[in-house]
Design a protein around this motif. Sequence first.
Motif, PDB file in Angstrom:
ATOM      1  N   THR A 177      41.244 -24.802  63.826  1.00 47.29           N
ATOM      2  CA  THR A 177      40.394 -23.890  64.599  1.00 47.29           C
ATOM      3  C   THR A 177      39.533 -23.045  63.668  1.00 47.29           C
ATOM      4  O   THR A 177      38.342 -22.840  63.916  1.00 47.29           O
ATOM      5  CB  THR A 177      41.261 -22.990  65.501  1.00 47.29           C
ATOM      6  N   LEU A 178      40.129 -22.559  62.579  1.00 55.36           N
ATOM      7  CA  LEU A 178      39.354 -21.795  61.595  1.00 55.36           C
ATOM      8  C   LEU A 178      38.187 -22.615  61.069  1.00 55.36           C
ATOM      9  O   LEU A 178      37.068 -22.109  60.940  1.00 55.36           O
ATOM     10  CB  LEU A 178      40.260 -21.363  60.434  1.00 55.36           C
ATOM     11  N   HIS A 179      38.423 -23.887  60.745  1.00 54.65           N
ATOM     12  CA  HIS A 179      37.365 -24.768  60.250  1.00 54.65           C
ATOM     13  C   HIS A 179      36.194 -24.787  61.223  1.00 54.65           C
ATOM     14  O   HIS A 179      35.030 -24.586  60.836  1.00 54.65           O
ATOM     15  CB  HIS A 179      37.918 -26.184  60.049  1.00 54.65           C
ATOM     16  N   TYR A 180      36.474 -25.044  62.499  1.00 52.94           N
ATOM     17  CA  TYR A 180      35.393 -25.184  63.475  1.00 52.94           C
ATOM     18  C   TYR A 180      34.679 -23.864  63.749  1.00 52.94           C
ATOM     19  O   TYR A 180      33.469 -23.836  63.994  1.00 52.94           O
ATOM     20  CB  TYR A 180      35.941 -25.777  64.774  1.00 52.94           C
ATOM     21  N   VAL A 181      35.404 -22.751  63.704  1.00 52.96           N
ATOM     22  CA  VAL A 181      34.765 -21.445  63.870  1.00 52.96           C
ATOM     23  C   VAL A 181      33.832 -21.167  62.697  1.00 52.96           C
ATOM     24  O   VAL A 181      32.678 -20.738  62.895  1.00 52.96           O
ATOM     25  CB  VAL A 181      35.836 -20.335  63.991  1.00 52.96           C
ATOM     26  N   MET A 182      34.293 -21.430  61.489  1.00 51.14           N
ATOM     27  CA  MET A 182      33.443 -21.240  60.308  1.00 51.14           C
ATOM     28  C   MET A 182      32.219 -22.141  60.365  1.00 51.14           C
ATOM     29  O   MET A 182      31.100 -21.718  60.019  1.00 51.14           O
ATOM     30  CB  MET A 182      34.245 -21.499  59.036  1.00 51.14           C
ATOM     31  N   GLU A 183      32.416 -23.361  60.796  1.00 47.41           N
ATOM     32  CA  GLU A 183      31.299 -24.319  60.865  1.00 47.41           C
ATOM     33  C   GLU A 183      30.256 -23.856  61.873  1.00 47.41           C
ATOM     34  O   GLU A 183      29.042 -23.855  61.585  1.00 47.41           O
ATOM     35  CB  GLU A 183      31.846 -25.691  61.251  1.00 47.41           C
ATOM     36  N   VAL A 192      31.569 -14.219  59.402  1.00 47.31           N
ATOM     37  CA  VAL A 192      32.948 -14.221  59.881  1.00 47.31           C
ATOM     38  C   VAL A 192      33.750 -13.234  59.043  1.00 47.31           C
ATOM     39  O   VAL A 192      33.698 -13.269  57.810  1.00 47.31           O
ATOM     40  CB  VAL A 192      33.585 -15.622  59.778  1.00 47.31           C
ATOM     41  N   ILE A 193      34.479 -12.356  59.709  1.00 49.55           N
ATOM     42  CA  ILE A 193      35.406 -11.453  59.033  1.00 49.55           C
ATOM     43  C   ILE A 193      36.812 -11.923  59.364  1.00 49.55           C
ATOM     44  O   ILE A 193      37.231 -11.906  60.529  1.00 49.55           O
ATOM     45  CB  ILE A 193      35.197  -9.991  59.479  1.00 49.55           C
ATOM     46  N   LEU A 194      37.524 -12.377  58.352  1.00 46.83           N
ATOM     47  CA  LEU A 194      38.866 -12.916  58.545  1.00 46.83           C
ATOM     48  C   LEU A 194      39.892 -11.876  58.113  1.00 46.83           C
ATOM     49  O   LEU A 194      39.891 -11.431  56.973  1.00 46.83           O
ATOM     50  CB  LEU A 194      39.035 -14.218  57.753  1.00 46.83           C
ATOM     51  N   THR A 230      47.580 -18.339  52.026  1.00 44.39           N
ATOM     52  CA  THR A 230      47.361 -17.588  53.259  1.00 44.39           C
ATOM     53  C   THR A 230      46.153 -18.186  53.969  1.00 44.39           C
ATOM     54  O   THR A 230      45.360 -18.935  53.372  1.00 44.39           O
ATOM     55  CB  THR A 230      47.090 -16.101  52.986  1.00 44.39           C
ATOM     56  N   ILE A 231      45.969 -17.811  55.218  1.00 40.10           N
ATOM     57  CA  ILE A 231      44.837 -18.359  55.965  1.00 40.10           C
ATOM     58  C   ILE A 231      43.509 -17.841  55.400  1.00 40.10           C
ATOM     59  O   ILE A 231      42.477 -18.519  55.480  1.00 40.10           O
ATOM     60  CB  ILE A 231      44.985 -18.057  57.475  1.00 40.10           C
ATOM     61  N   GLY A 232      43.542 -16.649  54.787  1.00 36.88           N
ATOM     62  CA  GLY A 232      42.340 -16.131  54.128  1.00 36.88           C
ATOM     63  C   GLY A 232      41.973 -16.947  52.909  1.00 36.88           C
ATOM     64  O   GLY A 232      40.807 -17.283  52.684  1.00 36.88           O
ATOM     65  N   GLU A 233      42.967 -17.268  52.091  1.00 37.36           N
ATOM     66  CA  GLU A 233      42.736 -18.123  50.924  1.00 37.36           C
ATOM     67  C   GLU A 233      42.263 -19.501  51.372  1.00 37.36           C
ATOM     68  O   GLU A 233      41.381 -20.103  50.739  1.00 37.36           O
ATOM     69  CB  GLU A 233      44.025 -18.243  50.110  1.00 37.36           C
ATOM     70  N   TYR A 234      42.840 -19.976  52.459  1.00 38.56           N
ATOM     71  CA  TYR A 234      42.463 -21.305  52.963  1.00 38.56           C
ATOM     72  C   TYR A 234      41.006 -21.327  53.433  1.00 38.56           C
ATOM     73  O   TYR A 234      40.289 -22.298  53.203  1.00 38.56           O
ATOM     74  CB  TYR A 234      43.396 -21.726  54.092  1.00 38.56           C
ATOM     75  N   GLY A 235      40.575 -20.244  54.080  1.00 31.57           N
ATOM     76  CA  GLY A 235      39.171 -20.158  54.484  1.00 31.57           C
ATOM     77  C   GLY A 235      38.238 -20.226  53.288  1.00 31.57           C
ATOM     78  O   GLY A 235      37.177 -20.863  53.334  1.00 31.57           O
ATOM     79  N   ARG A 236      38.634 -19.583  52.196  1.00 33.83           N
ATOM     80  CA  ARG A 236      37.839 -19.650  50.965  1.00 33.83           C
ATOM     81  C   ARG A 236      37.776 -21.083  50.431  1.00 33.83           C
ATOM     82  O   ARG A 236      36.742 -21.522  49.914  1.00 33.83           O
ATOM     83  CB  ARG A 236      38.445 -18.724  49.910  1.00 33.83           C
ATOM     84  N   LEU A 252      31.652 -15.622  54.762  1.00 31.17           N
ATOM     85  CA  LEU A 252      33.041 -15.265  55.043  1.00 31.17           C
ATOM     86  C   LEU A 252      33.474 -14.038  54.247  1.00 31.17           C
ATOM     87  O   LEU A 252      33.323 -14.000  53.025  1.00 31.17           O
ATOM     88  CB  LEU A 252      33.954 -16.443  54.695  1.00 31.17           C
ATOM     89  N   THR A 253      34.023 -13.057  54.937  1.00 30.40           N
ATOM     90  CA  THR A 253      34.639 -11.897  54.299  1.00 30.40           C
ATOM     91  C   THR A 253      36.121 -11.885  54.654  1.00 30.40           C
ATOM     92  O   THR A 253      36.467 -11.909  55.842  1.00 30.40           O
ATOM     93  CB  THR A 253      33.992 -10.585  54.787  1.00 30.40           C
ATOM     94  N   VAL A 254      36.972 -11.861  53.647  1.00 35.68           N
ATOM     95  CA  VAL A 254      38.421 -11.813  53.876  1.00 35.68           C
ATOM     96  C   VAL A 254      38.907 -10.385  53.637  1.00 35.68           C
ATOM     97  O   VAL A 254      38.728  -9.835  52.554  1.00 35.68           O
ATOM     98  CB  VAL A 254      39.169 -12.789  52.944  1.00 35.68           C
ATOM     99  N   ILE A 255      39.510  -9.804  54.663  1.00 37.93           N
ATOM    100  CA  ILE A 255      40.156  -8.496  54.520  1.00 37.93           C
ATOM    101  C   ILE A 255      41.578  -8.786  54.047  1.00 37.93           C
ATOM    102  O   ILE A 255      42.407  -9.310  54.792  1.00 37.93           O
ATOM    103  CB  ILE A 255      40.162  -7.704  55.838  1.00 37.93           C
ATOM    104  N   THR A 256      41.838  -8.464  52.791  1.00 40.71           N
ATOM    105  CA  THR A 256      43.054  -8.931  52.129  1.00 40.71           C
ATOM    106  C   THR A 256      44.302  -8.144  52.538  1.00 40.71           C
ATOM    107  O   THR A 256      44.221  -7.054  53.103  1.00 40.71           O
ATOM    108  CB  THR A 256      42.895  -8.860  50.599  1.00 40.71           C
ATOM    109  N   LEU A 257      45.443  -8.738  52.196  1.00 47.52           N
ATOM    110  CA  LEU A 257      46.741  -8.112  52.412  1.00 47.52           C
ATOM    111  C   LEU A 257      47.038  -7.108  51.303  1.00 47.52           C
ATOM    112  O   LEU A 257      46.480  -7.209  50.209  1.00 47.52           O
ATOM    113  CB  LEU A 257      47.838  -9.176  52.402  1.00 47.52           C
TER     114      LEU A 257
END
Length: 419
Positions: A177-183, A192-194, A230-236, A252-257
């Motif tokens: 789902t993340l893939h298709y949203v990013m696409e 996208v802010i993850l 993590t899903i944030g790293e995966y988005g990257r 893509l912006t990842v709000i980190t842990l």
Amino acid sequence: MKLSFNSVFSLFLVFSFQLTSCAQPQKSTENKQEPIQKEEPKTIKTGADRTTAYLPLLKNKNIAIVANQTSVLQVLQRAEVAPNIMGSKMVQHHLVDYLHNYEGINVQKVFAPEHGFRGKADAGEAIADGKDIKTGIPIISLYGKNKKPSPEQLNEIDVVVFDIQDVGARFYTYISTLHYVMEACAEANIPVILLDRPNPNGHYIDGPMLEPEHTSFVGMHPIPVVYGMTIGEYGRMINGEKWLANEAKCDLTVITLENYTHQSTYSLPIKPSPNLPNDVSINLYPSLCFFEGTNVSAGRGTDKQFQIYGSPYLEKTGFSFTPQPNEGAKHPKYKGELCFGEDLSTHNRLTNLDLSWLKKAYEQSPKKDFFNAFFTKLAGTKKLQEQIEQGLSEKEIKASWQQGLNDFKKVREEYLLYE
């Protein structure tokens, strides 16, 4: 100046006393041990919890949120603890409710993944569009025929916020789902802010690599079954490896842990889907999900989903169960039939993929009916089924993965945000 005899004698006594005192043994402090102060582990803060990092990015924007029941955050809230005394406590809010009520942020719609916005639907069940009862916000399903937001669905959206708890297995569809949203957002020039979340299976990497010819919604990218990100790293990684259509790149912006490493143990506060009810099931899931592509039940239709396995064809042991319809399994495999197998609900935490149960079940089952076509999609390769049918040991099978795993680990390093 002359000293009298009495004065000299007095000085002698004082000097002698000082020498005697110096000679007395002193209490040693060298071996005295102070009590060891154990440092309390710091609480992990999710991306959603770090509101000051992303609220300014959403101010005066029309936003869409990709969310489900796991999309929650902890908010410090003032509360009356006694008459005339005010205190504060952490209160859990759903992200959609929180942002909907935040002044200057306009939540226009919610996109829901597999299992729906409230996370109660069966695996593979079609999810209808609708409205959130609490807020009245339109909900659009991203499962079934519509896996990718359309240009019309993204019309007049300024920012998409993605916040879903993943479990770190390739066939768990939230990363698809993340893939298709990013696409879709890359094509529409929408950022996208993850909001990142811990990976409860982030402490190891294992399994066969997915081969391109076996790409599906339960495996979209050339990664192992357990990928340790993590899903944030995966988005990257999706962006960096140019996996989006036409090698598009998402803003893509990842709000980190905070206070997280890949070796952190993390107990999910909310079950990520109906058939992963607890930490044990989440840990066993990457190993037991292979049974979904066989004639063996992985416990759907019981209260120990992905903590047990069995079928009517396995050897009659001291353990048995009978699947019945329940939340997340309206039509479980072997509904109403007595199944024999193993209860793994007290098993130690796995740090690798375990094939022993799959191999044991194959050896005890009718061979011609054991595997179905879904098994290859889950494995991402035909080789695993062939290796089991050939009787290879678990050690031999895992040896065949090593080159792919080593190559993946090198690629993975580039996208990591945590140790």
